[in-house]
Design a protein around this motif. Structure first.
Motif, short mmCIF file in Angstrom:
data_model
loop_
_atom_site.label_atom_id
_atom_site.label_comp_id
_atom_site.label_asym_id
_atom_site.label_seq_id
_atom_site.Cartn_x
_atom_site.Cartn_y
_atom_site.Cartn_z
N HIS A 1 20.58 51.75 15.86
CA HIS A 1 19.88 52.88 16.49
C HIS A 1 20.80 54.08 16.67
O HIS A 1 21.72 54.06 17.48
N ALA A 2 20.47 55.15 15.95
CA ALA A 2 21.30 56.36 16.02
C ALA A 2 21.21 57.03 17.39
O ALA A 2 22.12 57.75 17.79
N GLN A 3 20.11 56.80 18.12
CA GLN A 3 19.94 57.43 19.44
C GLN A 3 20.09 56.43 20.58
O GLN A 3 19.67 56.71 21.70
N GLY A 4 20.62 55.25 20.32
CA GLY A 4 20.62 54.19 21.35
C GLY A 4 21.77 54.29 22.33
O GLY A 4 22.60 55.21 22.28
N THR A 5 21.80 53.29 23.22
CA THR A 5 22.82 53.22 24.27
C THR A 5 24.21 53.03 23.67
O THR A 5 25.19 53.60 24.14
N VAL A 6 24.27 52.18 22.65
CA VAL A 6 25.57 51.88 22.03
C VAL A 6 26.17 53.15 21.44
O VAL A 6 27.34 53.48 21.67
N GLN A 7 25.33 53.86 20.71
CA GLN A 7 25.81 55.09 20.06
C GLN A 7 26.21 56.12 21.13
O GLN A 7 27.19 56.84 20.96
N GLU A 8 25.44 56.16 22.23
CA GLU A 8 25.76 57.12 23.30
C GLU A 8 27.14 56.83 23.89
O GLU A 8 27.97 57.73 24.03
N LEU A 9 27.40 55.56 24.21
CA LEU A 9 28.69 55.23 24.81
C LEU A 9 29.84 55.43 23.83
O LEU A 9 30.91 55.93 24.20
N LEU A 10 29.61 55.07 22.56
CA LEU A 10 30.65 55.28 21.55
C LEU A 10 30.96 56.77 21.42
O LEU A 10 32.12 57.19 21.36
N GLY A 11 29.90 57.59 21.43
CA GLY A 11 30.09 59.04 21.35
C GLY A 11 30.88 59.56 22.54
O GLY A 11 31.73 60.44 22.39
N LEU A 12 30.62 59.00 23.75
CA LEU A 12 31.36 59.46 24.93
C LEU A 12 32.84 59.09 24.85
O LEU A 12 33.71 59.90 25.22
N VAL A 13 33.13 57.88 24.38
CA VAL A 13 34.55 57.49 24.24
C VAL A 13 35.24 58.43 23.24
O VAL A 13 36.32 58.96 23.51
N LEU A 14 34.58 58.65 22.11
CA LEU A 14 35.23 59.47 21.07
C LEU A 14 35.31 60.93 21.48
O LEU A 14 36.27 61.63 21.11
N SER A 15 34.35 61.41 22.28
CA SER A 15 34.46 62.82 22.71
C SER A 15 35.64 62.97 23.68
O SER A 15 36.35 63.98 23.63
N GLY A 16 35.87 61.96 24.52
CA GLY A 16 37.06 62.00 25.40
C GLY A 16 38.33 62.00 24.56
O GLY A 16 39.29 62.72 24.87
N ALA A 17 38.35 61.21 23.49
CA ALA A 17 39.53 61.14 22.62
C ALA A 17 39.73 62.47 21.90
O ALA A 17 40.86 62.98 21.78
N SER A 18 38.62 63.03 21.44
CA SER A 18 38.70 64.29 20.71
C SER A 18 39.21 65.42 21.61
O SER A 18 40.07 66.21 21.22
#
Ligand SMILES: Cc1cc2nc3c(=O)[nH]c(=O)nc-3n(C[C@H](O)[C@H](O)[C@H](O)COP(=O)(O)O)c2cc1C
Length: 203
Positions: free
Chosen positions: A15-32
Motif C-alpha cells: 500500500h503506497a498510502q498505508g501506515t507502513v509507508q507513512e512511518l517509513l517516510g517519516l524516518v527517512l524525512s528525519g534522516a534527510s
C-alpha cells in the motif's frame, strides 16, 4: 569531503498510502533533514525469485554471484553501499509480510560472503492499523535476523505500531509517529560518529 550518509528504506507493504509507508517516510524525512541521501524500495514492485537454499547445501555456494538474478539481487550494490537500512513491514499473521521475509532471505549471500551487513545502522518498523496482535513479533523477527547479520540499532529504532492504539488513560498514543523522524536523525548521527571513529568489528 565524505559522501552524505546513504540510508535505504525497504517497504514490504503493497500500500503506497498505508501506515507502513507513512512511518517509513517519516524516518527517512528525519534522516534527510539531518543530511542523508535516502531512497525507498517497494518490494512489491520487484520480480522476486524465492531463495534457493544454497547455504543449506554448501555455504561455499551461497555467494552473490550464484544467486538467480532478480529484483533483489539487482539491489545488492545499493545494499552494500548503504550506511543505514530501514526495514518496514505490515503485520501479516503475527509476523512480517512474506515479501519482507524474501528480502531478508536474499541477504544470506551478502552476509555469508564477507559479512556485508556488519556495522551498518538499522531501524525496523512493523505496523498494523487494525491492532489484531503480533506487531512485536513482526518487528522482533526482523531484528533477530538482521541482528545475526551484525547491524547496529540506535535508541528507539524498533518501531512497532498497533495503529489506532489507545493507552491506559484512554488517550490516543502515537509514539511511533513522534519517534520516527528522530530515529532517522539518530541513524545519521550514529553513521557520522562511526565514520569519524571506525570500528573494525571482524578483525
Ligand atoms: C494477510 C494479512 C494478514 C494480517 N495479519 C494481521 C495480524 O496478524 N495482526 C494484525 O494486527 N493485523 C494483521 N493484518 C492487518 C495489517 O497488518 C494492517 O492492515 C496493516 O495496517 C497494513 O499496513 P499497510 O496498509 O501500511 O500495508 C493482516 C493483513 C493481511 C493482508
Amino acid at each position: 569531503m565524505a559522501d552524505r550518509p546513504f540510508i535505504l528504506g525497504v517497504s514490504g507493504s503493497p500500500h503506497a498510502q498505508g501506515t507502513v509507508q507513512e512511518l517509513l517516510g517519516l524516518v527517512l524525512s528525519g534522516a534527510s533533514k539531518a543530511g542523508a541521501e535516502t531512497k525507498i524500495v517497494n518490494l512489491y514492485a520487484l520480480d522476486i525469485v524465492h531463495e534457493k537454499g544454497f547455504y543449506s547445501e554448501d555455504p561455499q555456494k551461497a555467494i552473490p554471484e550464484n544467486m538467480p538474478p532478480d529484483g533483489i539481487t539487482a539491489l545488492y550494490p545499493e545494499i552494500v553501499r548503504a550506511d543505514g537500512i530501514v526495514l518496514a513491514t505490515p503485520v501479516y499473521w503475527a509476523n512480517m509480510s512474506g515479501i519482507m521475509k524474501d528480502f531478508i532471505d536474499h541477504l544470506t549471500p551478502l552476509e555469508n560472503k564477507d559479512f556485508a551487513l556488519e556495522g551498518k545502522v538499522a531501524a525496523f518498523i512493523a505496523a498494523s492499523k487494525e491492532n489484531e496482535g503480533g506487531v512485536e513479533m513482526a518487528a522482533m523477527s526482523m531484528v533477530a535476523a538482521l541482528g545475526q547479520m551484525g547491524v547496529l540499532i540506535p535508541p528507539n529504532a524498533i518501531l512497532w505500531y498497533p495503529g489506532a492504539w489507545v493507552n491506559a488513560e484512554n488517550m490516543v498514543s502515537s509514539w511511533a509517529q513522534i519517534d520516527a523522524p528522530k530515529v532517522g536523525r539518530n541513524m545519521v548521527q550514529l553513521i557520522e560518529l562511526l565514520r569519524k571513529h571506525p570500528i573494525f568489528w571482524s578483525s
